[in-house]
Design a protein around this motif. Structure first.
Motif, mmCIF file in Angstrom:
data_model
loop_
_atom_site.group_PDB
_atom_site.id
_atom_site.type_symbol
_atom_site.label_atom_id
_atom_site.label_comp_id
_atom_site.label_asym_id
_atom_site.label_seq_id
_atom_site.Cartn_x
_atom_site.Cartn_y
_atom_site.Cartn_z
ATOM 1 N N TYR A 128 40.394 32.386 43.491
ATOM 2 C CA TYR A 128 38.524 33.603 42.911
ATOM 3 C C TYR A 128 39.142 34.839 43.489
ATOM 4 O O TYR A 128 38.058 35.569 42.462
ATOM 5 C CB TYR A 128 38.069 32.526 44.249
ATOM 6 N N LYS A 129 39.278 35.250 44.515
ATOM 7 C CA LYS A 129 39.179 36.730 44.173
ATOM 8 C C LYS A 129 40.210 37.170 43.909
ATOM 9 O O LYS A 129 39.312 38.486 43.301
ATOM 10 C CB LYS A 129 39.426 36.816 46.593
ATOM 11 N N LEU A 130 41.619 37.077 42.640
ATOM 12 C CA LEU A 130 41.955 37.433 41.503
ATOM 13 C C LEU A 130 40.796 37.386 40.576
ATOM 14 O O LEU A 130 41.151 38.309 39.804
ATOM 15 C CB LEU A 130 42.980 36.781 41.879
ATOM 16 N N CYS A 131 40.221 36.305 40.731
ATOM 17 C CA CYS A 131 39.525 36.053 39.081
ATOM 18 C C CYS A 131 37.803 36.850 38.999
ATOM 19 O O CYS A 131 37.387 37.157 39.026
ATOM 20 C CB CYS A 131 39.995 34.814 38.876
ATOM 21 N N GLY A 132 37.717 38.252 40.743
ATOM 22 C CA GLY A 132 36.801 38.253 40.764
ATOM 23 C C GLY A 132 35.464 37.961 41.347
ATOM 24 O O GLY A 132 33.860 37.386 41.874
ATOM 25 N N PHE A 133 35.705 36.499 41.749
ATOM 26 C CA PHE A 133 35.053 35.280 41.930
ATOM 27 C C PHE A 133 34.672 35.502 43.764
ATOM 28 O O PHE A 133 33.743 34.939 44.462
ATOM 29 C CB PHE A 133 35.467 34.059 41.742
ATOM 30 N N SER A 134 35.466 36.655 44.071
ATOM 31 C CA SER A 134 35.239 36.360 45.815
ATOM 32 C C SER A 134 33.403 36.933 46.453
ATOM 33 O O SER A 134 33.187 36.931 47.274
ATOM 34 C CB SER A 134 36.119 37.561 46.690
ATOM 35 N N SER A 135 33.288 37.885 45.781
ATOM 36 C CA SER A 135 31.684 38.670 46.122
ATOM 37 C C SER A 135 30.859 37.211 45.519
ATOM 38 O O SER A 135 29.975 37.534 46.448
ATOM 39 C CB SER A 135 31.095 39.487 44.437
ATOM 40 N N GLU A 162 28.583 50.030 29.087
ATOM 41 C CA GLU A 162 29.866 50.316 29.622
ATOM 42 C C GLU A 162 30.076 52.335 29.202
ATOM 43 O O GLU A 162 29.180 52.279 28.495
ATOM 44 C CB GLU A 162 31.093 50.336 28.156
#
Length: 189
Positions: A128-135, A162
């Motif tokens: 999850y952290k690697l995929c950006g879900f940690s927050s 952007e």
């Protein structure tokens, strides 16, 4: 899936028989239909044929199935990426249609998907952290003021904008990656 199945069938047909070396004079033990399909069609030409078969299957399935309503597609397609309309989840839309079908006397055919378990192992948390879900996992316990669906949709549409400098850098690296991939494909094909 159709392309994968057809490709595996060709792979099995190609490697299920031992072809005698060129110039050995030994007879070819393969059946005629395998000689016709595998022996006469180069693998790159087969790739082109497979592309068109999968294209026809994809278009056919797309035309034969019910389209997803537009209210479920905000910020999911290229044309609606900057939309600030609140998106209805496909689960919620399916539950609405299932409830309508039940009220019309039809049986419910599909159960809603279960939510993800909150207690995950260390491996899942690292993924999850690697995929950006940690927050999202870290904020789960915090008291965050609730936002209306319109505010969340507006935040999501603003997130898509952007910085021009970063966009050019990313586009440049994407172009470089495509050129390198084309070179490797041409060199080894």
């Amino acid at each position: 899936m159709i392309g994968l199945i057809i490709g595996i069938i060709r792979f099995i047909m190609e490697f299920s028989y031992v072809i005698p070396p060129c110039g050995s004079g030994k007879p070819d033990p393969r059946p005629e239909f395998i000689k016709l399909i595998v022996g006469n069609v180069h693998y790159l030409h087969f790739g082109i044929l497979l592309f068109f078969v999968t294209l026809i299957v994809s278009v056919s399935v797309s035309l034969l199935t019910e389209p997803i309503p537009e209210k479920c597609l905000y910020r999911l397609t290229f044309w609606t990426r900057f939309s600030d309309q609140p998106r209805v989840s496909i689960r919620q839309w399916r539950n609405e249609t299932d409830d309508l079908a039940i009220s019309n006397g039809k049986a419910k055919t599909e159960e809603p998907l279960e939510d993800l378990d909150e207690t995950k192992s260390c491996g899942w948390l690292m993924l999850y952290k690697l995929c950006g879900f940690s927050s999202a996992l870290e904020k789960k316990g915090e008291n965050i003021p609730d936002k209306t669906p319109e505010e969340l949709a507006k935040d999501a549409s603003e997130f898509m904008i952007e910085d021009e400098k970063r966009a050019r850098i990313v586009n440049g690296f994407a172009l470089l990656a495509m050129v390198m991939a084309a070179f490797v494909w041409a060199f080894y094909a």
